[in-house]
Design a protein around this motif. Structure first.
Motif, mmCIF file in Angstrom:
data_model
loop_
_atom_site.group_PDB
_atom_site.id
_atom_site.type_symbol
_atom_site.label_atom_id
_atom_site.label_comp_id
_atom_site.label_asym_id
_atom_site.label_seq_id
_atom_site.Cartn_x
_atom_site.Cartn_y
_atom_site.Cartn_z
ATOM 1 N N LEU A 318 20.852 -13.211 38.076
ATOM 2 C CA LEU A 318 21.724 -13.221 36.901
ATOM 3 C C LEU A 318 23.140 -12.765 37.247
ATOM 4 O O LEU A 318 24.119 -13.309 36.732
ATOM 5 N N ARG A 319 23.259 -11.782 38.137
ATOM 6 C CA ARG A 319 24.597 -11.343 38.559
ATOM 7 C C ARG A 319 25.317 -12.458 39.307
ATOM 8 O O ARG A 319 26.493 -12.730 39.080
ATOM 9 N N THR A 320 24.590 -13.129 40.204
ATOM 10 C CA THR A 320 25.174 -14.219 40.993
ATOM 11 C C THR A 320 25.609 -15.362 40.099
ATOM 12 O O THR A 320 26.712 -15.907 40.242
ATOM 13 N N PHE A 321 24.734 -15.722 39.147
ATOM 14 C CA PHE A 321 25.058 -16.838 38.251
ATOM 15 C C PHE A 321 26.260 -16.514 37.372
ATOM 16 O O PHE A 321 27.147 -17.348 37.179
ATOM 17 N N THR A 322 26.296 -15.297 36.844
ATOM 18 C CA THR A 322 27.393 -14.902 35.953
ATOM 19 C C THR A 322 28.737 -14.971 36.662
ATOM 20 O O THR A 322 29.760 -15.302 36.044
ATOM 21 N N ALA A 323 28.750 -14.679 37.953
ATOM 22 C CA ALA A 323 29.997 -14.685 38.733
ATOM 23 C C ALA A 323 30.352 -16.068 39.269
ATOM 24 O O ALA A 323 31.434 -16.256 39.833
ATOM 25 N N SER A 324 29.468 -17.055 39.079
ATOM 26 C CA SER A 324 29.665 -18.371 39.693
ATOM 27 C C SER A 324 30.520 -19.287 38.815
ATOM 28 O O SER A 324 30.751 -19.011 37.633
ATOM 29 N N LEU A 339 23.074 -8.071 24.498
ATOM 30 C CA LEU A 339 21.734 -8.658 24.563
ATOM 31 C C LEU A 339 20.683 -7.612 24.921
ATOM 32 O O LEU A 339 19.650 -7.491 24.245
ATOM 33 N N TRP A 340 20.919 -6.835 25.999
ATOM 34 C CA TRP A 340 19.915 -5.847 26.418
ATOM 35 C C TRP A 340 19.708 -4.799 25.333
ATOM 36 O O TRP A 340 18.585 -4.360 25.092
ATOM 37 N N THR A 341 20.791 -4.429 24.638
ATOM 38 C CA THR A 341 20.678 -3.450 23.559
ATOM 39 C C THR A 341 19.835 -4.010 22.415
ATOM 40 O O THR A 341 18.938 -3.326 21.894
ATOM 41 N N GLN A 342 20.115 -5.256 22.031
ATOM 42 C CA GLN A 342 19.378 -5.849 20.915
ATOM 43 C C GLN A 342 17.905 -6.066 21.264
ATOM 44 O O GLN A 342 17.019 -5.894 20.415
ATOM 45 N N LEU A 343 17.631 -6.435 22.515
ATOM 46 C CA LEU A 343 16.240 -6.611 22.941
ATOM 47 C C LEU A 343 15.500 -5.281 23.028
ATOM 48 O O LEU A 343 14.270 -5.249 22.933
ATOM 49 N N GLY A 344 16.237 -4.195 23.225
ATOM 50 C CA GLY A 344 15.609 -2.895 23.404
ATOM 51 C C GLY A 344 15.226 -2.600 24.845
ATOM 52 O O GLY A 344 14.295 -1.832 25.110
ATOM 53 N N VAL A 345 15.944 -3.231 25.788
ATOM 54 C CA VAL A 345 15.677 -2.968 27.214
ATOM 55 C C VAL A 345 16.210 -1.574 27.545
ATOM 56 O O VAL A 345 17.398 -1.304 27.355
ATOM 57 N N PRO A 346 15.362 -0.661 28.027
ATOM 58 C CA PRO A 346 15.833 0.702 28.334
ATOM 59 C C PRO A 346 16.955 0.678 29.378
ATOM 60 O O PRO A 346 16.918 -0.127 30.314
ATOM 61 N N VAL A 350 17.606 -1.484 32.999
ATOM 62 C CA VAL A 350 18.814 -2.261 33.314
ATOM 63 C C VAL A 350 19.374 -1.815 34.665
ATOM 64 O O VAL A 350 19.755 -2.637 35.508
ATOM 65 N N SER A 351 19.389 -0.499 34.865
ATOM 66 C CA SER A 351 19.923 0.064 36.100
ATOM 67 C C SER A 351 19.047 -0.246 37.304
ATOM 68 O O SER A 351 19.542 -0.690 38.349
ATOM 69 N N VAL A 352 17.729 -0.044 37.177
ATOM 70 C CA VAL A 352 16.780 -0.292 38.279
ATOM 71 C C VAL A 352 16.827 -1.765 38.700
ATOM 72 O O VAL A 352 16.809 -2.091 39.889
ATOM 73 N N ALA A 353 16.886 -2.667 37.688
ATOM 74 C CA ALA A 353 16.873 -4.105 37.978
ATOM 75 C C ALA A 353 18.213 -4.607 38.480
ATOM 76 O O ALA A 353 18.283 -5.677 39.094
ATOM 77 N N GLY A 354 19.268 -3.838 38.218
ATOM 78 C CA GLY A 354 20.605 -4.333 38.542
ATOM 79 C C GLY A 354 20.992 -5.499 37.665
ATOM 80 O O GLY A 354 21.684 -6.421 38.081
ATOM 81 N N LEU A 355 20.541 -5.441 36.386
ATOM 82 C CA LEU A 355 20.883 -6.512 35.455
ATOM 83 C C LEU A 355 22.374 -6.485 35.150
ATOM 84 O O LEU A 355 22.972 -5.401 35.086
ATOM 85 N N PRO A 356 23.011 -7.627 34.977
ATOM 86 C CA PRO A 356 24.450 -7.623 34.625
ATOM 87 C C PRO A 356 24.651 -6.869 33.326
ATOM 88 O O PRO A 356 23.852 -6.968 32.403
ATOM 89 N N ASN A 357 25.716 -6.099 33.240
ATOM 90 C CA ASN A 357 25.897 -5.227 32.080
ATOM 91 C C ASN A 357 27.381 -4.955 31.845
ATOM 92 O O ASN A 357 28.155 -4.914 32.758
#
Length: 357
Positions: A318-324, A339-346, A350-357
């Motif tokens: 997701l990080r790679t795609f967002t920057a592409s 999105l992560w806030t609305q989904l309720g992702v802790p 987010v930090s462990v996965a390195g999800l774009p934020n």
């Protein structure tokens, strides 16, 4: 009788209400009309094209509420109406002048292409894996989506988000087919590609019409299925399914056929885990009362980690795609955080996965 324009409006309203046979009857009547002598031929053709696009969309909703088509023959009306809508709108788009109805025909053509692609991926997914027939349908779906995106990429239009969504489902169909043929490495690549398409579609839809819209039911629902079946990210999957159900209940009402389908599917998934209290909330039309924190506590109580084997790969993808260059500006700004806030992702996940934020 009533004007064709009014009957198209009536057909669309009936379709949104889940009255699919009545919508079909109203729209087929308009779609069958031909210009009479002395009539404004272009205006009649435009209303007919709109009726055909709406008829195809009604078939999409009908089959999405059932998900039980087993043959390409069952999709005859969807394939025929979208094919005729595409033929008609493409001809008029090419003939129209910029000062006339050029923009209206452009959006109608993009809609026809997207409905046609929807019919083609639905047909492709019931063909024999690896067959020429499957390849023909899925290739046509991808070609239609490429054209629809090209027509609307500079538009602030919902149809762009829907086109990217349908492209994602087509990619997911390819993933399933590759897996059935034991081409697991290619299937995994296709799964990650589909995932980025679904998130991209969701970003576009939110930017154009906000988070509570019909097509977000399917971006989130497809992500839920993909995260469960292909990625084995069960907690993240459930958060997406939950939000898909919340959107469905808000957009359609919990008793509507398409919302009921989503609520029942997620309810069954919860019941299989033995979580009948959660399933009851969802199936009774109250998915928002199933709190993400309660889901997380349930995972912890059975010693199930909130993330699985794919989480860091998901973050990297997701990080790679967002920057592409392939990603539109919709994916930047505050999309991911919202999105992560609305989904309720802790935030820890987010930090462990390195999800774009």
């Amino acid at each position: 009788g009533h004007s064709p324009e009014l009957m198209v409006l009536v057909g669309n309203l009936l379709s949104v209400a889940g009255e699919f046979p009545a919508a079909r009857e109203a729209l087929e009547g308009v779609a069958a009309q031909r210009p009479s002598k002395g009539a404004d031929e272009v205006a009649v053709l435009r209303v007919r094209a709109e009726a055909l696009v709406s008829l195809a969309n009604n078939e999409v909703r009908y089959w999405d509420s059932r998900r039980d088509w087993g043959t390409t023959g069952a999709l005859r009306l969807l394939l025929e109406s979208s094919g005729e809508a595409l033929r008609l709108s493409k001809a008029q788009f090419l003939l129209s002048e910029p000062r006339d109805d050029h923009n209206r025909w452009r959006l109608l053509l993009a809609s026809a292409l997207t409905r046609r692609a929807n019919g083609c991926f639905k047909a492709g997914c019931v063909c024999e894996s690896g067959s020429d027939e499957e390849a023909r349908y899925l290739d046509e779906a991808d070609d239609c989506i490429a054209q629809a995106v090209d027509l609307t990429r500079d538009s602030y239009a919902m149809i762009l988000g829907e086109a990217v969504l349908v492209g994602g489902v087509t990619t997911l169909c390819r993933c399933h087919s590759l897996a059935r043929l034991s081409h697991f490495e290619q299937a995994t690549r296709a799964a990650f590609n589909a995932m980025t398409q679904f998130y991209h579609a969701e970003a576009i839809l939110r930017a154009v019409v906000g988070p509570m819209n019909e097509k977000s039911i399917y971006t989130l629902g497809n992500l839920g299925e993909l995260l469960w079946n292909q990625m084995r990210e069960y907690f993240l999957s459930m958060l997406h399914h939950r939000q898909s159900c919340i959107v469905a209940a808000n957009v359609f009402g919990p008793r509507h056929a398409n919302a009921r389908r989503k609520l029942n599917e997620f309810g069954r998934l919860l019941s299989v885990q033995g979580w009948n209290d959660f399933a009851d909330l969802v199936e009774s039309g109250r998915p928002e009362q199933l709190k993400p924190s309660a889901l997380l506590e349930r995972f912890i109580s059975i010693d199930a980690p909130p993330h699985g084997p794919s989480i860091r790969s998901i973050g990297e993808e997701l990080r790679t795609f967002t920057a592409s260059d392939r990603a539109s500006a919709h994916l930047r700004g505050g999309f991911w955080t919202e999105l992560w806030t609305q989904l309720g992702v802790p935030s820890r996940l987010v930090s462990v996965a390195g999800l774009p934020n």
